[in-house]
Design a protein around this motif. Sequence first.
Motif, PDB file in Angstrom:
ATOM      1  N   UNK A 249       0.859  -1.177   0.000  1.00 11.76           N
ATOM      2  CA  UNK A 249       0.000   0.000   0.000  1.00 11.76           C
ATOM      3  C   UNK A 249       0.900   1.234   0.000  1.00 11.76           C
ATOM      4  N   UNK A 250       0.443   2.321  -0.634  1.00 10.30           N
ATOM      5  CA  UNK A 250       1.303   3.480  -0.876  1.00 10.30           C
ATOM      6  C   UNK A 250       1.226   4.515   0.237  1.00 10.30           C
ATOM      7  N   UNK A 251       2.393   5.083   0.537  1.00  7.12           N
ATOM      8  CA  UNK A 251       2.477   6.258   1.400  1.00  7.12           C
ATOM      9  C   UNK A 251       3.195   7.364   0.629  1.00  7.12           C
ATOM     10  N   UNK A 252       2.512   8.493   0.438  1.00  7.85           N
ATOM     11  CA  UNK A 252       3.075   9.637  -0.272  1.00  7.85           C
ATOM     12  C   UNK A 252       3.546  10.653   0.762  1.00  7.85           C
ATOM     13  N   UNK A 253       4.850  10.854   0.831  1.00 12.64           N
ATOM     14  CA  UNK A 253       5.416  11.777   1.799  1.00 12.64           C
ATOM     15  C   UNK A 253       5.607  13.158   1.181  1.00 12.64           C
ATOM     16  N   UNK A 254       5.746  14.168   2.028  1.00 13.64           N
ATOM     17  CA  UNK A 254       6.062  15.513   1.547  1.00 13.64           C
ATOM     18  C   UNK A 254       7.439  15.497   0.894  1.00 13.64           C
ATOM     19  N   UNK A 255       7.658  16.453  -0.011  1.00 15.63           N
ATOM     20  CA  UNK A 255       8.952  16.539  -0.660  1.00 15.63           C
ATOM     21  C   UNK A 255       9.083  15.679  -1.900  1.00 15.63           C
ATOM     22  N   UNK A 256       7.985  15.082  -2.343  1.00 16.94           N
ATOM     23  CA  UNK A 256       8.019  14.337  -3.595  1.00 16.94           C
ATOM     24  C   UNK A 256       8.616  12.950  -3.509  1.00 16.94           C
ATOM     25  N   UNK A 257       8.643  12.380  -2.319  1.00 16.85           N
ATOM     26  CA  UNK A 257       9.092  11.004  -2.156  1.00 16.85           C
ATOM     27  C   UNK A 257       7.967  10.179  -1.510  1.00 16.85           C
TER      28      UNK A 257
ATOM     29  N   UNK B 199      -5.424 -10.617   6.185  1.00 12.78           N
ATOM     30  CA  UNK B 199      -4.870  -9.336   5.730  1.00 12.78           C
ATOM     31  C   UNK B 199      -5.576  -8.868   4.463  1.00 12.78           C
ATOM     32  N   UNK B 200      -5.711  -9.764   3.480  1.00 10.79           N
ATOM     33  CA  UNK B 200      -6.293  -9.314   2.214  1.00 10.79           C
ATOM     34  C   UNK B 200      -7.796  -9.080   2.344  1.00 10.79           C
ATOM     35  N   UNK B 201      -8.493  -9.852   3.177  1.00 12.90           N
ATOM     36  CA  UNK B 201      -9.925  -9.632   3.371  1.00 12.90           C
ATOM     37  C   UNK B 201     -10.162  -8.304   4.080  1.00 12.90           C
ATOM     38  N   UNK B 202      -9.273  -7.954   5.007  1.00  9.68           N
ATOM     39  CA  UNK B 202      -9.385  -6.709   5.775  1.00  9.68           C
ATOM     40  C   UNK B 202      -8.320  -5.712   5.331  1.00  9.68           C
ATOM     41  N   UNK B 203      -8.140  -5.571   4.019  1.00 12.32           N
ATOM     42  CA  UNK B 203      -7.047  -4.729   3.537  1.00 12.32           C
ATOM     43  C   UNK B 203      -7.192  -3.268   3.951  1.00 12.32           C
ATOM     44  N   UNK B 204      -8.416  -2.780   4.084  1.00 11.84           N
ATOM     45  CA  UNK B 204      -8.585  -1.401   4.568  1.00 11.84           C
ATOM     46  C   UNK B 204      -8.069  -1.253   5.993  1.00 11.84           C
ATOM     47  N   UNK B 205      -8.474  -2.181   6.856  1.00 15.31           N
ATOM     48  CA  UNK B 205      -8.030  -2.084   8.245  1.00 15.31           C
ATOM     49  C   UNK B 205      -6.510  -2.232   8.337  1.00 15.31           C
ATOM     50  N   UNK B 206      -5.935  -3.120   7.519  1.00 13.22           N
ATOM     51  CA  UNK B 206      -4.485  -3.287   7.519  1.00 13.22           C
ATOM     52  C   UNK B 206      -3.792  -2.012   7.064  1.00 13.22           C
ATOM     53  N   UNK B 207      -4.321  -1.370   6.016  1.00 11.42           N
ATOM     54  CA  UNK B 207      -3.724  -0.131   5.512  1.00 11.42           C
ATOM     55  C   UNK B 207      -3.827   0.987   6.533  1.00 11.42           C
ATOM     56  N   UNK B 208      -4.932   1.016   7.291  1.00 14.16           N
ATOM     57  CA  UNK B 208      -5.061   1.999   8.360  1.00 14.16           C
ATOM     58  C   UNK B 208      -3.915   1.868   9.355  1.00 14.16           C
TER      59      UNK B 208
END
Length: 582
Positions: free
Chosen positions: A321-329, A354-363
């Motif tokens: 799952x993606x995390x977009x940080x400040x500064x373009x990284x 994990x895959x069934x609860x992917x939203x909760x895992x990403x949280x």
Amino acid sequence: MPGGGPRIGFTPIAASAADRITVPPGYTATAFLLWGEPVGVPGNMPAFRDDAGNSAADQAVQMGMHHDGIHYYPLDGSRRGLLVMNHEYTDDGLLHAGGMVPWTAEKVRKSQAAHGVSVSEVELKDGRWQAVRPSRYARRFTASSPFAIGGPAAGHALMRTAADPAGRLALGTFNNCASGMTPWGTYLSGEENFIGYFSSADQPTAHERRWGMRKNGWGYRWHEHDDRFDAVKNPNEANRHGWVVEIDPYDPASTPVKRTALGRAAHEGAWVAVTKDGRAVVYSGEDARFEYIYKFVSRDRIRPGGAKANAELLDHGTLYVARFDAGGRGRWIPMRAGEGPLTAAAGFADQGEVVIKSRQASDLLGATKMDRPEWLAIDTATRWVYCTLTNNTARGQPGQPGVDAANPRANNTMGQIIRWKEDGDFDGEGFEWNHLVLAGDPANERPEAKGNIRGDLYGCPDGIAFDNRGVLWIQTDVFASQMNRGEFQRIGNNQMLACDPGTAETRRFLTGPVNCEITGACWTPDGRTLFINVQHPGETPSERSNPEEPRRFSNWPEFKPDGRPRSATVVIRKDDGGPIGT
């Protein structure tokens, strides 16, 4: 940063509020494969009835409603092939004689049959594309079709039901939105707002609440005549939906598969890149406010031999799952059971959970909550990946997440397009990112709705795709309740634009009929035919028509005095036979 491009040669057209398709001078657009036409199953080709009198059995072998993602699979190069497309949802006011009154089991079955995916054979004959009927390839997948379950959720306790105690065969696919085409010749379809079809108890469980389930669902009312959609009676049925499904259009006897290793989500769609060593990387976005962008990296390499040789390729690999940080990284965070916060104590005893609860895992993993990630497009020449973030009017509102680097506008009515490039290869865990554009209209008073578009204006970018010349095509989905009013008053009906990804300049190529969405884009291999879809022409602000006034907003494409608006595929050709967009 992507380099300059430019390859766009047509004369841009003006914004329009007309009830028609408009394309530039020198192009011709023709509607075909309308909702309700027979898909071409041999010996079973009922004609469409303008009075909505077709039965559920008829609809199960006819083109579904609300065309969306689409891909062309060659049979004879650019002259004959298969068009595979999604049918996202239904307007029950148009679908049934009398609309939803009375609401019956037969109407539920017809609504379910109008959902899903269709496979149609088409050919270019005497200079005109037409359907081939009958065709041995013709198929419909509906909310009642059998789908095998593959990957880590197959057989999981949370996937088992009384009808399927093994948890390995689900019935149905529905709310299918965007789609991808794999290098091994299969079709990937995303099950998007599946949760809206289910009805919970008066007080949903925590798991159901996180996915948006509520009492009586979102108005489809299937649960009133089909117990599968009553979560009180069948609490695990909803877990069997929200997956990316894989279909082999070339084999009419094949059983499609729900690929659970890619994660459960309100999937807009799925798009495939290939690493330098030949592994598949599948990107997907979750079209919901404050949800996530994912990628899956296959464990194994793509094998020669097509679909059968790669039958389990998407069942094994790593989900991120993606995390977009400040500064373009940014970075891709692996979603593995037992790593970091994804422990058994936190509710993730195994990878299936994990895959069934992917939203909760990403949280728990701290991923970036995005402004409705919809379509993605991969520029194979520059290796940049693009994603539309259609809008999010809840951003920055009381009790909701505020702005961040990737989602920089509060009350984001207009949307933006974000892009990133992985470190090294598509399987890289770090990336650089920036915005291609913030959509909007500089004449708007509110700064957050002005945008920074260079060229023709648009709002709510949704569908995107690259053609084989490197032009990025952008399609829009402004709500019927917003179109041609307020901050959208100068933007016109939904449209399709060509964009130079190097300069971000846009030219308007197509405008659609009243209250439609423009969606889906695919080309024949020679680039001389473009297929798009026009979804829900004449849609009402409530998304359900008054059956007494089916033509209130639109009568496209047939304009019959006793007809009704119909979603359709539109085939676009250049009059001189040249490549589209030149």
